[in-house]
Scaffold this active site. Structure first.
Site, PDB file in Angstrom:
ATOM      1  N   GLU A 273       0.953  -1.161  -0.097  1.00 23.25           N
ATOM      2  CA  GLU A 273      -0.073  -0.147   0.070  1.00 23.25           C
ATOM      3  C   GLU A 273       0.736   1.211  -0.117  1.00 23.25           C
ATOM      4  O   GLU A 273       1.778   1.267   1.022  1.00 23.25           O
ATOM      5  CB  GLU A 273      -0.969   0.101   1.294  1.00 23.25           C
ATOM      6  CG  GLU A 273      -2.264   0.043   1.182  1.00 23.25           C
ATOM      7  CD  GLU A 273      -2.787  -0.051   2.835  1.00 23.25           C
ATOM      8  OE1 GLU A 273      -3.444   0.676   3.175  1.00 23.25           O
ATOM      9  OE2 GLU A 273      -2.634  -1.174   3.325  1.00 23.25           O
TER      10      GLU A 273
ATOM     11  N   ARG B  25       4.759 -12.730  10.004  1.00 31.15           N
ATOM     12  CA  ARG B  25       5.533 -11.717   9.578  1.00 31.15           C
ATOM     13  C   ARG B  25       7.180 -11.615  10.249  1.00 31.15           C
ATOM     14  O   ARG B  25       6.873 -12.295  11.335  1.00 31.15           O
ATOM     15  CB  ARG B  25       4.728 -10.416   9.652  1.00 31.15           C
ATOM     16  CG  ARG B  25       4.177 -10.344  11.157  1.00 31.15           C
ATOM     17  CD  ARG B  25       2.996  -8.968  10.961  1.00 31.15           C
ATOM     18  NE  ARG B  25       3.382  -7.966  10.625  1.00 31.15           N
ATOM     19  CZ  ARG B  25       2.812  -7.108   9.521  1.00 31.15           C
ATOM     20  NH1 ARG B  25       1.602  -7.702   9.003  1.00 31.15           N
ATOM     21  NH2 ARG B  25       3.091  -5.883   9.325  1.00 31.15           N
TER      22      ARG B  25
ATOM     23  N   LYS C  26       4.170   0.479   9.649  1.00 27.35           N
ATOM     24  CA  LYS C  26       4.314   1.884   9.064  1.00 27.35           C
ATOM     25  C   LYS C  26       3.588   3.044   9.710  1.00 27.35           C
ATOM     26  O   LYS C  26       4.273   4.195   9.674  1.00 27.35           O
ATOM     27  CB  LYS C  26       3.690   1.868   7.459  1.00 27.35           C
ATOM     28  CG  LYS C  26       4.622   1.291   6.441  1.00 27.35           C
ATOM     29  CD  LYS C  26       3.718   1.464   5.289  1.00 27.35           C
ATOM     30  CE  LYS C  26       2.888   0.261   4.920  1.00 27.35           C
ATOM     31  NZ  LYS C  26       2.447  -0.118   3.570  1.00 27.35           N
TER      32      LYS C  26
END
Ligand code: ATP
Ligand code: MG
Length: 572
Positions: A48, A273, A283
């Site tokens: 994204e 992850r 982020k």
């Protein structure tokens, strides 16, 4: 949390690779045998564009691009740009640059989910026509209430049974801008009693008047991420849609959309992850660090963004090796930060030319060398790689050594310079300690020594040095962990992750003394400064003839090892 474990050095051995295939490789192997997806392998990295990439993304990039390469398949870069409010061209540009730098090649397959907005709209109409989607008037709060909970079912929206005609008309008016932002949504008609909350009539479209970085003001309705992601994979004929574990519960929804539309079905596979000690990885949190000036931008060398790592002097090779080493699993874990440092050390150890630089200088006067006299010493550029050649280093009456390499009354085991002692100057000769000069505060400010060029004389220690007359003064930046705690996300009661910042994460040495050749260092060049670490000429702040150095990593105690093997030299 995993304890500090040494990196499994041999996990990259090709022999081991051949036998231990991770679970995703095993799935793909089986798919190929079964003849699935015409025996193709097509992966993608779908960021994204709402921030800069971090080391966690690097793992995903290396995994996806690596699988495509391994199986002779294809790899796409696709921006999942469905959220116009948070996305910016700056992020798109930086992400492309970082992915390319990591060595992942999308060839001509650069895509944007926003390129599919027309197709997604048509498919939404198709779902409405099939009675599988409806326009809903519930606002966000009401929708939450109707959704139910993990333990109880939801209930149907009072607007769920609108006729197809009414839904088509309302949806078309939503698109035409006839309603206010947030007034209506388009929802998939699935099952309000499903144990999986993602299937309780999720939102497909929202009304939002926002400028999109690619589609401009064409749209005032935007598809949700969940309605977009799976179909984007489908449009691109992705075979293996690899994502992190938190999307496991979304998989049935992505499958539902593809089934309802009768389109190609990528296989989603979830993996754990990457988490690393002493850092945050979201982020949103990285953005906060930048916005509140806790760091100097996205490329601050203390940040585990790809930008930060690059500016710190990490090589793409070392990041790929790290990603390979941490492996691919389904179990969430925390990787020790030292693995990352080990990876860059190993790479730079091979390639970085050796130089001498004194970080915290102490003046030493070699009393038997005349003022103005200059001796030329030949120093090797790499101990194990003679092809890297040698260089000339001038020795003069006044030199600098590291403050820490002198101790007035050093104990027996202090094999550096001390009262009455001798030490070897790297590539030059031996100095015998004489007079020690102090200031009024009693601090040692100068040490007088005699120089003995006899290289065959046996002394225990070897230290680095530079000629005071010829050395250049340079700014050198030393880094420690940005956070003081192993898991900064775990904040104490009433605190946030920001309270775990390490106040001593950056040390700037304004006047380090470096051997003269380093004046020619070009921005972006790597060096090992003997005994003090790997350094990188800062690509932003270095100017011709005046480099600024960032310490990429300290040295593992390689000299101590060499000593253990009887090769001399000194323990740092
Ligand atoms: P963040 O949580 O840091 O904001 P994100 O998952 O929202 O990250 P995306 O841009 O959506 O960021 O991520 C793109 C891809 O990178 C996704 O496929 C995601 O699963 C993967 N990814 C993100 N973080 C990690 C991580 N820590 N380890 C491995 N893969 C990750
Ligand atoms: Mg995401």
């Amino acid at each position: 949390m995993s304890k500090k474990t040494a990196a499994p050095k041999d996990s990259c051995d090709s022999a081991e690779k051949a036998v231990s295939r991770h679970f995703i490789q095993q799935i793909i192997d089986a798919d190929l045998v079964a003849g699935k997806s015409e025996r193709r392998v097509h992966t993608r990295f779908p960021p994204e564009p709402n921030g800069y990439l971090h080391i966690g993304h690097a793992k995903s990039i290396c995994l996806n691009a690596g699988l495509a390469r391994e199986y002779g398949g294809k790899f796409n870069l696709r921006f999942d740009d469905t959220n116009p409010a948070k996305e910016e061209q700056e992020y798109v540009d930086s992400i492309m640059d970082d992915v390319r730098w990591l060595g992942a090649d999308w060839e001509d397959r650069l895509f944007f989910s926003s390129d599919y907005f027309d197709q997604l709209y048509d498919w939404a109409v198709q779902l409405i026509e099939a009675g599988k989607a409806y326009v809903c008037d519930l606002d966000a709060d009401a929708m939450r209430e109707y959704r139910g909970s993990l333990t109880g079912p939801g209930k149907n929206s009072p607007f769920r049974d609108r006729s197809v005609e009414e839904n088509l008309e309302l949806f078309s008016k939503m698109k035409a801008g006839e309603f206010a932002d947030g007034a209506l949504t388009l929802r998939a008609k699935i099952d309000m009693t499903s144990p999986n909350l993602n299937l309780r009539d999720p939102v497909m479209y929202r009304i939002k008047r926002a400028h999109h970085h690619r589609t401009g003001d064409k749209w005032c309705i935007y598809p949700s991420y969940d309605y977009t992601h799976g179909q984007s994979d489908s449009i691109e004929s992705i075979t293996h849609s690899i994502c992190t574990l938190e999307f496991e519960n979304h998989r049935p929804l992505y499958d539902w959309f593809c089934d309802a539309l009768g389109i190609h079905h990528p296989q989603q596979i979830e993996f754990a992850r990457l988490n690393i000690t002493y850092t945050v990885m979201s982020k949103r949190k990285l953005l906060l660090l930048v916005q509140e000036n806790h760091v100097n931008g996205w490329d601050d060398p203390r940040m585990l963004t790809i930008r930060g790592l690059r500016r710190r002097g990490y090589t793409a090779e070392s990041i790929r090796a790290f990603c390979e080493r941490v492996g691919v699993t389904k179990v969430n874990s925390m990787i020790d930060r030292s693995w990352l440092e080990d990876a860059v050390r190993e790479d730079l150890n091979e390639h970085a030319p050796r130089r001498m630089g004194v970080l915290r200088p102490l003046k030493v006067v070699l009393t038997n060398i005349a003022e103005g006299e200059q001796r030329i010493c030949e120093a090797s550029n790499h101990p194990k790689n003679p092809e890297m050649g040698t260089r000339e280093v001038p020795l003069t009456r006044e030199i600098y050594i590291e403050q820490g390499d002198f101790m007035e009354d050093g104990p027996k085991k202090f094999f550096r310079l001390k009262t009455g002692g001798a030490v070897r100057l790297r590539s030059a000769g031996i100095i015998d300690c004489g007079e020690i000069l102090k200031n009024d505060a009693g601090e040692v400010v100068e040490v007088h020594c005699t120089f003995d060029p006899d290289m065959s004389r046996k002394v225990k220690g070897t230290i680095h040095w530079v000629s005071a007359e010829h050395a250049i003064s340079a700014e050198v930046r030393l880094y420690d962990h940005l956070f003081a705690t192993e898991n900064p996300d775990k904040a104490a009661e009433g605190e946030t992750f920001l309270d775990n910042l390490n106040p001593a994460s950056l040390e700037v040495l304004a006047e380090a003394k470096l051997e003269p050749l380093l004046a020619n260092a070009q921005a972006g060049e790597h060096f090992q400064f003997e005994r003090t670490g790997y350094f990188y000429a800062d690509p932003v702040d270095s100017i011709d003839g005046k480099p600024v150095f960032n310490r990429t990593a300290t040295l593992r105690d390689s000299w101590a090892k060499a000593k253990a093997k009887g090769k001399g030299n000194v323990k740092k």
